[in-house]
Design a protein around this motif. Structure first.
Motif, mmCIF file in Angstrom:
data_model
loop_
_atom_site.group_PDB
_atom_site.id
_atom_site.type_symbol
_atom_site.label_atom_id
_atom_site.label_comp_id
_atom_site.label_asym_id
_atom_site.label_seq_id
_atom_site.Cartn_x
_atom_site.Cartn_y
_atom_site.Cartn_z
ATOM 1 N N LEU A 199 0.873 -1.162 0.000
ATOM 2 C CA LEU A 199 0.000 0.000 0.000
ATOM 3 C C LEU A 199 0.920 1.225 0.000
ATOM 4 N N PHE A 200 1.201 1.747 -1.188
ATOM 5 C CA PHE A 200 2.074 2.907 -1.308
ATOM 6 C C PHE A 200 1.250 4.158 -1.028
ATOM 7 N N ILE A 201 1.623 4.881 0.022
ATOM 8 C CA ILE A 201 0.850 6.017 0.516
ATOM 9 C C ILE A 201 1.601 7.315 0.210
ATOM 10 N N GLN A 202 0.882 8.290 -0.345
ATOM 11 C CA GLN A 202 1.488 9.590 -0.617
ATOM 12 C C GLN A 202 2.002 10.219 0.674
ATOM 13 N N LYS A 203 3.184 10.799 0.604
ATOM 14 C CA LYS A 203 3.741 11.473 1.777
ATOM 15 C C LYS A 203 3.051 12.812 2.031
ATOM 16 N N ASN A 204 2.608 13.476 0.965
ATOM 17 C CA ASN A 204 1.942 14.772 1.076
ATOM 18 C C ASN A 204 0.595 14.734 0.366
ATOM 19 N N LYS A 205 -0.282 15.635 0.752
ATOM 20 C CA LYS A 205 -1.620 15.706 0.150
ATOM 21 C C LYS A 205 -1.599 16.663 -1.034
ATOM 22 N N ASP A 206 -1.189 16.186 -2.189
ATOM 23 C CA ASP A 206 -1.130 17.041 -3.379
ATOM 24 C C ASP A 206 -2.423 17.028 -4.184
ATOM 25 N N ASN A 238 -4.159 11.562 1.931
ATOM 26 C CA ASN A 238 -2.929 10.985 1.390
ATOM 27 C C ASN A 238 -3.385 9.740 0.640
ATOM 28 N N LEU A 239 -3.376 9.810 -0.673
ATOM 29 C CA LEU A 239 -3.905 8.715 -1.489
ATOM 30 C C LEU A 239 -3.019 7.474 -1.395
ATOM 31 N N VAL A 240 -3.631 6.335 -1.662
ATOM 32 C CA VAL A 240 -2.959 5.041 -1.569
ATOM 33 C C VAL A 240 -2.946 4.398 -2.955
ATOM 34 N N VAL A 241 -1.798 3.851 -3.336
ATOM 35 C CA VAL A 241 -1.677 3.088 -4.579
ATOM 36 C C VAL A 241 -1.370 1.638 -4.198
ATOM 37 N N PRO A 242 -2.369 0.757 -4.252
ATOM 38 C CA PRO A 242 -2.122 -0.649 -3.949
ATOM 39 C C PRO A 242 -1.436 -1.361 -5.122
ATOM 40 N N VAL A 243 -0.456 -2.167 -4.795
ATOM 41 C CA VAL A 243 0.210 -3.019 -5.785
ATOM 42 C C VAL A 243 0.281 -4.410 -5.171
ATOM 43 N N ILE A 244 -0.370 -5.370 -5.822
ATOM 44 C CA ILE A 244 -0.423 -6.751 -5.332
ATOM 45 C C ILE A 244 0.587 -7.566 -6.134
ATOM 46 N N ILE A 245 1.517 -8.221 -5.433
ATOM 47 C CA ILE A 245 2.601 -8.969 -6.079
ATOM 48 C C ILE A 245 2.437 -10.455 -5.813
ATOM 49 N N GLN A 292 -3.913 5.592 -8.696
ATOM 50 C CA GLN A 292 -3.917 6.603 -7.650
ATOM 51 C C GLN A 292 -5.245 7.361 -7.717
ATOM 52 N N GLY A 293 -5.862 7.541 -6.588
ATOM 53 C CA GLY A 293 -7.109 8.291 -6.569
ATOM 54 C C GLY A 293 -8.322 7.457 -6.214
ATOM 55 N N TYR A 294 -8.183 6.147 -6.190
ATOM 56 C CA TYR A 294 -9.310 5.279 -5.844
ATOM 57 C C TYR A 294 -9.300 4.881 -4.371
ATOM 58 N N PHE A 295 -8.128 4.806 -3.784
ATOM 59 C CA PHE A 295 -7.970 4.203 -2.461
ATOM 60 C C PHE A 295 -7.410 5.198 -1.447
ATOM 61 N N ALA A 296 -7.822 5.018 -0.181
ATOM 62 C CA ALA A 296 -7.333 5.881 0.898
ATOM 63 C C ALA A 296 -7.401 5.116 2.215
ATOM 64 N N LEU A 297 -6.676 5.602 3.191
ATOM 65 C CA LEU A 297 -6.747 5.069 4.555
ATOM 66 C C LEU A 297 -7.187 6.177 5.512
ATOM 67 N N GLU A 298 -7.933 7.130 4.978
ATOM 68 C CA GLU A 298 -8.444 8.244 5.763
ATOM 69 C C GLU A 298 -9.887 8.492 5.372
ATOM 70 N N GLY A 299 -10.576 9.247 6.210
ATOM 71 C CA GLY A 299 -11.942 9.637 5.903
ATOM 72 C C GLY A 299 -12.942 8.538 6.208
ATOM 73 N N PHE A 355 -0.338 10.752 9.784
ATOM 74 C CA PHE A 355 0.019 9.341 9.656
ATOM 75 C C PHE A 355 -0.301 8.542 10.913
ATOM 76 N N VAL A 356 -0.487 9.211 12.034
ATOM 77 C CA VAL A 356 -0.955 8.524 13.245
ATOM 78 C C VAL A 356 -2.357 7.975 12.974
ATOM 79 N N TRP A 357 -3.212 8.816 12.392
ATOM 80 C CA TRP A 357 -4.580 8.386 12.063
ATOM 81 C C TRP A 357 -4.572 7.325 10.954
ATOM 82 N N ILE A 358 -3.748 7.512 9.945
ATOM 83 C CA ILE A 358 -3.669 6.540 8.842
ATOM 84 C C ILE A 358 -3.248 5.180 9.388
ATOM 85 N N TYR A 359 -2.265 5.159 10.275
ATOM 86 C CA TYR A 359 -1.809 3.899 10.869
ATOM 87 C C TYR A 359 -2.926 3.252 11.692
ATOM 88 N N LYS A 360 -3.700 4.067 12.392
ATOM 89 C CA LYS A 360 -4.830 3.559 13.177
ATOM 90 C C LYS A 360 -5.866 2.910 12.251
#
Length: 190
Positions: free
Chosen positions: A69-76, A81-88, A100-107, A174-179
């Motif tokens: 789950l690659f998470i943007q460091k900043n809210k651009d 902070n959008l999430v880009v999932p990559v399943i390997i 990018q733009g479909y997934f999030a760990l906030e809200g 990121f405290v909230w995102i981790y939660k």
């Protein structure tokens, strides 16, 4: 009468001067915008990225999986902070890259719901006897943006080189995102 004509000519001259200044200012702004756009989009050949419909492809994978789950460091690009999932696939190294733009760990909206759906699919995969790992990684926004283009030559493992594990970056939002991440992970026992 002379004063009236003099005042009229003076006001017309001021109008022309301010109009020309406005035109020059607009032209300078347009040139600056073109320059910024040229710098921002150096790549042209975008990948075909999966949205929520691509989640069904996880069912077709028949090996152990690692979900990054690659998470943007900043809210651009959004309020989150959008999430880009990559399943390997750990055996074939096949990658499913979501956009990018479909997934999030906030809200509490669609982005979080879509992320929840990925966890549900991963739980189903695990129930079929496969191992599943989830790695939330914070990544520089420019690197994540460039990752969506084929001609950037960035691969998913390039994002790991400069990425920061979410557990090791407990600052600001990121405290909230981790939660949120921990709650969804516990919900699906992953």
């Amino acid at each position: 009468m002379f004063t009236l004509i003099k005042n009229t000519l003076f006001s017309v001259s001021l109008f022309n001067i301010s109009f020309n200044k406005k035109k020059e200012s607009t032209q300078i702004k347009e040139e600056a915008l073109v320059s910024i756009l040229e710098e921002k989009v150096p790549f042209k050949d975008s990948k075909t990225l999966y949205g929520i419909c691509g989640l069904e492809l996880i069912d077709k994978m028949s090996n152990d999986l690692t979900a990054y789950l690659f998470i943007q460091k900043n809210k651009d690009h959004s309020s989150w902070n959008l999430v880009v999932p990559v399943i390997i696939d750990r055996i074939t190294n096949e990658a499913l890259q979501f956009g990018q733009g479909y997934f999030a760990l906030e809200g509490s909206g669609v982005g979080l719901s879509y992320t929840d759906s990925i966890f549900r699919k991963l739980k189903e995969h695990k129930a079929n006897g496969f191992n599943v790992s989830i790695c939330p990684i914070i990544v520089d926004n420019k690197l994540l943006d460039d990752f969506e283009y084929i001609d950037s030559n960035l691969k998913w493992n390039d994002l790991l080189k400069d990425g920061i594990n979410l557990a090791n970056y407990q600052k600001r939002e990121f405290v909230w995102i981790y939660k949120q991440y921990s709650e969804i992970k516990a919900k699906y026992q992953l």
